[in-house]
Structure formats: structure tokens, C-alpha cells
Enzyme design. Structure first.
Site, PDB file in Angstrom:
ATOM      1  N   CYS A  99       0.867  -1.181   0.000  1.00  0.00           N
ATOM      2  CA  CYS A  99       0.000   0.000   0.000  1.00  0.00           C
ATOM      3  C   CYS A  99       0.898   1.224   0.000  1.00  0.00           C
ATOM      4  CB  CYS A  99      -0.884  -0.008   1.253  1.00  0.00           C
ATOM      5  SG  CYS A  99      -1.676   1.565   1.606  1.00  0.00           S
ATOM      6  N   CYS A 103      -3.512   7.498  -1.860  1.00  0.00           N
ATOM      7  CA  CYS A 103      -4.825   7.530  -2.516  1.00  0.00           C
ATOM      8  C   CYS A 103      -5.939   8.004  -1.591  1.00  0.00           C
ATOM      9  CB  CYS A 103      -5.200   6.147  -3.020  1.00  0.00           C
ATOM     10  SG  CYS A 103      -3.826   5.108  -3.435  1.00  0.00           S
ATOM     11  N   THR A 190      -4.205   5.055   7.319  1.00  0.00           N
ATOM     12  CA  THR A 190      -3.189   4.662   6.354  1.00  0.00           C
ATOM     13  C   THR A 190      -2.267   5.842   6.043  1.00  0.00           C
ATOM     14  OG1 THR A 190      -4.720   3.074   5.392  1.00  0.00           O
ATOM     15  CG2 THR A 190      -2.891   3.771   4.014  1.00  0.00           C
ATOM     16  N   GLU A 258      -0.284   1.903   9.255  1.00  0.00           N
ATOM     17  CA  GLU A 258      -1.589   2.249   9.826  1.00  0.00           C
ATOM     18  C   GLU A 258      -1.349   2.743  11.249  1.00  0.00           C
ATOM     19  OE1 GLU A 258      -4.173   1.751   7.702  1.00  0.00           O
ATOM     20  OE2 GLU A 258      -3.019   0.528   6.291  1.00  0.00           O
ATOM     21  N   HIS A 293     -12.853   5.017  -3.020  1.00  0.00           N
ATOM     22  CA  HIS A 293     -11.803   4.137  -2.480  1.00  0.00           C
ATOM     23  C   HIS A 293     -12.052   2.678  -2.887  1.00  0.00           C
ATOM     24  CE1 HIS A 293      -8.060   4.333  -0.483  1.00  0.00           C
ATOM     25  NE2 HIS A 293      -8.352   3.362   0.361  1.00  0.00           N
ATOM     26  N   TYR A 297      -9.159   0.241  -5.165  1.00  0.00           N
ATOM     27  CA  TYR A 297      -8.631  -1.101  -4.933  1.00  0.00           C
ATOM     28  C   TYR A 297      -8.531  -1.915  -6.223  1.00  0.00           C
ATOM     29  CZ  TYR A 297      -8.722  -0.684   0.159  1.00  0.00           C
ATOM     30  OH  TYR A 297      -8.460  -0.323   1.441  1.00  0.00           O
ATOM     31  N   CYS A 300      -4.699  -0.596  -7.035  1.00  0.00           N
ATOM     32  CA  CYS A 300      -3.543  -0.885  -6.165  1.00  0.00           C
ATOM     33  C   CYS A 300      -3.389  -2.378  -5.884  1.00  0.00           C
ATOM     34  CB  CYS A 300      -3.637  -0.088  -4.866  1.00  0.00           C
ATOM     35  SG  CYS A 300      -4.844  -0.693  -3.667  1.00  0.00           S
ATOM     36  N   GLU A 448      -6.555  -5.604   4.358  1.00  0.00           N
ATOM     37  CA  GLU A 448      -7.082  -4.327   3.876  1.00  0.00           C
ATOM     38  C   GLU A 448      -8.044  -4.547   2.712  1.00  0.00           C
ATOM     39  OE1 GLU A 448      -4.266  -1.421   2.496  1.00  0.00           O
ATOM     40  OE2 GLU A 448      -5.321   0.112   3.621  1.00  0.00           O
TER      41      GLU A 448
HETATM   42 FE1  SF4 Z   1      -3.309   1.865   0.036  1.00  0.00          FE
HETATM   43 FE2  SF4 Z   1      -4.644   0.877  -2.030  1.00  0.00          FE
HETATM   44 FE3  SF4 Z   1      -5.884   2.496  -0.283  1.00  0.00          FE
HETATM   45 FE4  SF4 Z   1      -4.024   3.422  -2.011  1.00  0.00          FE
HETATM   46  S1  SF4 Z   1      -6.045   2.540  -2.522  1.00  0.00           S
HETATM   47  S2  SF4 Z   1      -4.199   3.913   0.147  1.00  0.00           S
HETATM   48  S3  SF4 Z   1      -2.589   1.736  -2.051  1.00  0.00           S
HETATM   49  S4  SF4 Z   1      -5.034   0.462   0.120  1.00  0.00           S
HETATM   50 FE    FE Z   2      -6.929   1.319   2.060  1.00  0.00          FE
END
Ligand code: SF4
Ligand code: FE
Length: 488
Positions: A99, A103, A190, A258, A293, A297, A300, A448
């Protein structure tokens, strides 16, 4: 825009912060071995923007200033920009295997951007202009901003105002002439220590007079002296503290972060407040942030999945099993699952639409389907990866054993697979799979995927809401003759 080096320096230049890691207060965040890998991840979002080959993906022209900015600081201006966001996240996931944290602020920015516009239209407030002024500085300084949504929530059956402990939800404790004072905490933050600012939003839909002081959104500098940070522990994290432990960490330079952030009577000046008491917009803000968000995902985690598939394929070669048909088929299955997730991320972006404020939002149904799949498919990809890697992944001797003059030669001989591949390569690749599927990176790749951006049930509620079941029933009624269409 700033360089990755300047970004890391900017963290050093921040004021002293009250940060606790495993019960100890620490002063130097940047060089702490448990924290630094996460800083490297966030720094990657700056580094890639410096490289000419990634300029198109990592940067964009600001609709506010007309200047080139990092895409992580951009309110999306089209469906294409939503699609490019997902592609950028896949790239960052490829480059970090973890991660990379930045984002959350980008997604929070987009949710607050459109919601403040609509609050103003209904209530005659001026939050949107305030927020745009903040975004201008955000873009100019190329800040990393932590998007802070999740409150501790205490007894889930009770609303914020009925909790035994009032700090279970972030709330306004005082209204002053020049601003507000807030108290409470945000969980699972995060990358919060790698951020310049914290953008707080309500954690859930609030209703009624009694919840007004909980309907609050604001930004605060991440080095505000009133803030207290408690760093979260992750599986195998102390391997990063072991002297001479490098290979055993698995992903040797990158990792997630985190932490809990506690607001101990934090003062927020008016120009940093973007919602205050408008309970009727809390649901919209939460839903929009979660939607973005859940889209994220699909980028990422897919980028991380690429790394895991590559590691599994490499291990199959090192083990001498690459030609076995079942191994080939397992790799195909992993690719199929990973690209299914990517398809969801791209689809919810391509089907996005403009909000009243002008920035673009994702297709809510498809983003929730994306995230629902994310709660499952990475686990299957991880299972297949462990299957291909073999049990040695968890019984491998430690790095110190390999270095020992007495037992090192035995380790080197016995842990070798294909004779032409150095044992150390196999050792490193096994540790990477271990880290991503049960070690410190599994927090980002698996848990996550389950709980980030809302746990699975939250998506199922949204899927049900967005499904338009009446239309589907009407389709069926027509075809079986209950509602004849009279067309033929
Ligand atoms: Fe982390 Fe993925 Fe959330 Fe970006 S979208 S903060 S990489 S978990
Ligand atoms: Fe996240």
C-alpha cells in the site's frame, strides 16, 4: 511538484510529533526501521512523477491553476481521468508491492469537493470555495494528505451521542469566534505519519439534532501539537528491527502504515472547516468517499497481485516445477482473477459521471462490485501462490542461519532448487511471498482488501440499493407474459 527527496525532507522538517511505537515515544519517524518502508512507498508517488516515461500517467494539468500537478492531488475532470487514476495505482502497486497510502487523501478530496458544493447550494454556506482554496495550496505544495474517516465507533448499536465514551466519534467540543475545537480519534489511518495534513470526514450517516456536533469535516496540519499518534503493529514487523535482517523482511524496502490519530482538543480555524452540523450531507460524503476508495482497490491491489503472480512464476522456475501443467494452470487462474479485479476498476471508472460540482465520480454499483470482489479474489490468488511456492516458504531457516559459517553451507546446499539458480534468489522470493500472503504486506494485500474502504457487508448493502430490482422484475414479467409488450 516536489521530488521524492524533497518529500522525505519535508517530513523531517515537520514539527515534533507525539508518536508512539510499541509503547515508546519516538522522535525520528523518517529513519525508524518500522516506519521508513512506508515512507519509501509514499515517496514512490513522487519519484514516478519525476520520471519522463511515467509523466502522462503520474501528472495532469490542474483545472484550478493550469499548472502541471501530481495526479494524486487532482479532482477528476473526466471519465478518462478516473481510468488513468486506476492505471496509476496499478503502476504504484507494481513498484512497491505494498500500500502506497497516498490515494486516501485523493479520494477524500474528490468526495469533499462535490459534497461541499451541494451543501452550499442547499444551506447557503461557503465551504466549497474554502475547500478549493485549500486544494490550490495542496496542489502547489504537492502535499500528501491523510483522508481520515473511520472513528472507533464503540457500541455499534448506539448513535454517536449515546455512546458511554463521547470520544468514540470525532465531535465539536467548542465553537469559538475564530474556529472550532474537536475531540475524538480516527482509527486505521493509512500513511498518516507520512502526511502533511489530515482531512477528517464523518464516519457514517448522522441524523437529528443530537448528532449535529458529529457532522464535521476539516483539515489540520499533521504536526499540530494537539495530535497523538499510536502506531499499529503488523505481522512480522519486528523483523525490520532485527540487526542484519534484510532478506527475511521479504519486501526489503517497502511496506504499509496504519496508525491511530487522537485529537486532544484540536483547534481548527474556520478556513479549514468544510462541514459543520449539516447532518443531511453526512451520508453523501461517506458514500462518495467509499465509492472512490472501492474503485481505488481495482488498481492498487491488482498492482500488488502482479507482483505476487510474478513471484509465484519465478518460484515455480526455481523449484523446477514451471513446466508442470497444474502449475501453469494455477498461474493462469491467478492472472484471470487479477485481471477480473482490474476490469472492475476500469469499468466503474469508464462509467463515471460528472457531479454537480464538476468533478467526476465513479459508477457506484460497479465500484461496489469491484470492492466486493477485492474482499475475495486476492485471498484465492494468495492461496494459489502459497500452493506453488511450497511449504518451505514458512519453514525456511532465518537469514542469520544462511550467514553462519557452521550451518550456512548446509542451508545453501539444502535449500537449492534448480542447480543454476542461486539459493539466495529462492530464499528472497520465498520471503516475498511469505510477506505478501501472511507477513507484514499481507495487511495491505489481504486484510485491507477485506476491510479497507468498508467491510464486505457495506458493499452488499450498496449493491442491493443500486440494483433497481423493480426494473429487473418488470423485464421478467414482460417476457413471461404477465405484462404483454404488444410489440410482436
Ligand atoms: Fe493503500 Fe490501495 Fe488504499 Fe491506495 S487505494 S491507500 S494503495 S489500500
Ligand atoms: Fe486502504
Amino acid at each position: 511538484m516536489i521530488t521524492a527527496e524533497k518529500y522525505i525532507q519535508s517530513l523531517r522538517d515537520m514539527g515534533p510529533r507525539r508518536v508512539y511505537v510499541m509503547g515508546q515515544r519516538i522522535d525520528n519517524i523518517v529513519d525508524h526501521p518500522m516506519i521508513r518502508p512506508s515512507i519509501n512507498c509514499c515517496a514512490m508517488t513522487y519519484k514516478l512523477a519525476e520520471l519522463p516515461e511515467y509523466e502522462d500517467l503520474m501528472t495532469v494539468t490542474s483545472h484550478l491553476s493550469g499548472k502541471k500537478i501530481n495526479r494524486f492531488t487532482n479532482p477528476f475532470q473526466s471519465q478518462k481521468q478516473l481510468v488513468d487514476k486506476v492505471k496509476m495505482q496499478r503502476l504504484c502497486g507494481n513498484m512497491t508491492g505494498s500500500c502506497f497510502q497516498r490515494c486516501v487523501g485523493m479520494d477524500a478530496m474528490n468526495a469533499v469537493y462535490s459534497t461541499t458544493f451541494e451543501i452550499d447550494a442547499k444551506h447557503g454556506t461557503s465551504y466549497h470555495k474554502r475547500f478549493k482554496d485549500f486544494i490550490s495550496k495542496w496542489q502547489e505544495n504537492d502535499w500528501t494528505v491523510d483522508g481520515a474517516m473511520t472513528d472507533p465507533k464503540g457500541d455499534r448499536s448506539l448513535p454517536p451521542s449515546k455512546q458511554a465514551d463521547p470520544d468514540m466519534f470525532v465531535r465539536v467540543v467548542e465553537r469559538k469566534a475564530d474556529g472550532i475545537v474537536v475531540s475524538g480519534a480516527k482509527m486505521h489511518q493509512t500513511g498518516v505519519l507520512n502526511s502533511h495534513y489530515i482531512l477528517a470526514m464523518p464516519t457514517q450517516n448522522m441524523s437529528g439534532e443530537s448528532e449535529k456536533e458529529y457532522a464535521v469535516s476539516f483539515v489540520v496540519k499533521a504536526d499540530d501539537p494537539s495530535l497523538l499518534f499510536i502506531y499499529g503493529r503488523q505481522a512480522s514487523d519486528t523483523r525490520k528491527l532485527e540487526p542484519g535482517s534484510h532478506i527475511d523482511v521479504g519486501n526489503v524496502n517497502y511496506g504499509g502504515q496504519e496508525a491511530i490519530v487522537i485529537f486532544e482538543n484540536t483547534f481548527i480555524p474556520w478556513e479549514q472547516v468544510f462541514m459543520l452540523g449539516e447532518t443531511d450531507f453526512t451520508g453523501m460524503l461517506v458514500e462518495r468517499f467509499a465509492g472512490y476508495h472501492r474503485q481505488s482497490y481495482g488498481g492498487c491491489k491488482v498492482g500488488n497481485g502482479d507482483v505476487l503472480i510474478g513471484a509465484s512464476a519465478a518460484l515455480a522456475e526455481y523449484n523446477g516445477a514451471a513446466k508442470a501443467s497444474h502449475v501453469k494452470d494455477k498461474l493462469i487462474e491467478m492472472i484471470h482473477l487479477n485481471e477480473t479485479l482490474y476490469s472492475c476498476g476500469i469499468a466503474c471508472s469508464a462509467e463515471g459521471s460528472a457531479t454537480a460540482a464538476g468533478n467526476y465520480t465513479i459508477d457506484l454499483m460497479l465500484a461496489n462490485v469491484c470492492k466486493q470482489n477485492i474482499t475475495r479474489l486476492p485471498y484465492e490468488i494468495a492461496r494459489l501462490s502459497q500452493d506453488i511456492a511450497g511449504g518451505l516458504m514458512v519453514t525456511l531457516p532465518g537469514e542469520a542461519d544462511f550467514k553462519s559459517p557452521e550451518i550456512g553451507p548446509w542451508c545453501d546446499r539444502l535449500m537449492r532448487g534448480v542447480a543454476s539458480v542461486p539459493t539466495e534468489n529462492r530464499q528472497r522470493m520465498m520471503r516475498l511471498v511469505e510477506a505478501m500472503t501472511i507477513g507484514s504486506i499481507a495487511v495491505g494485500y489481504l486484510t485491507e482488501s477485506m476491510h479497507g474502504a468498508g467491510s464486505p457487508q457495506a458493499q452488499r448493502i450498496m449493491i442491493q440499493r443500486a440494483a433497481n430490482m423493480e426494473t429487473k422484475k418488470k423485464l421478467a414479467r414482460r417476457l413471461c407474459g404477465i405484462d404483454p409488450d404488444g410489440l410482436f
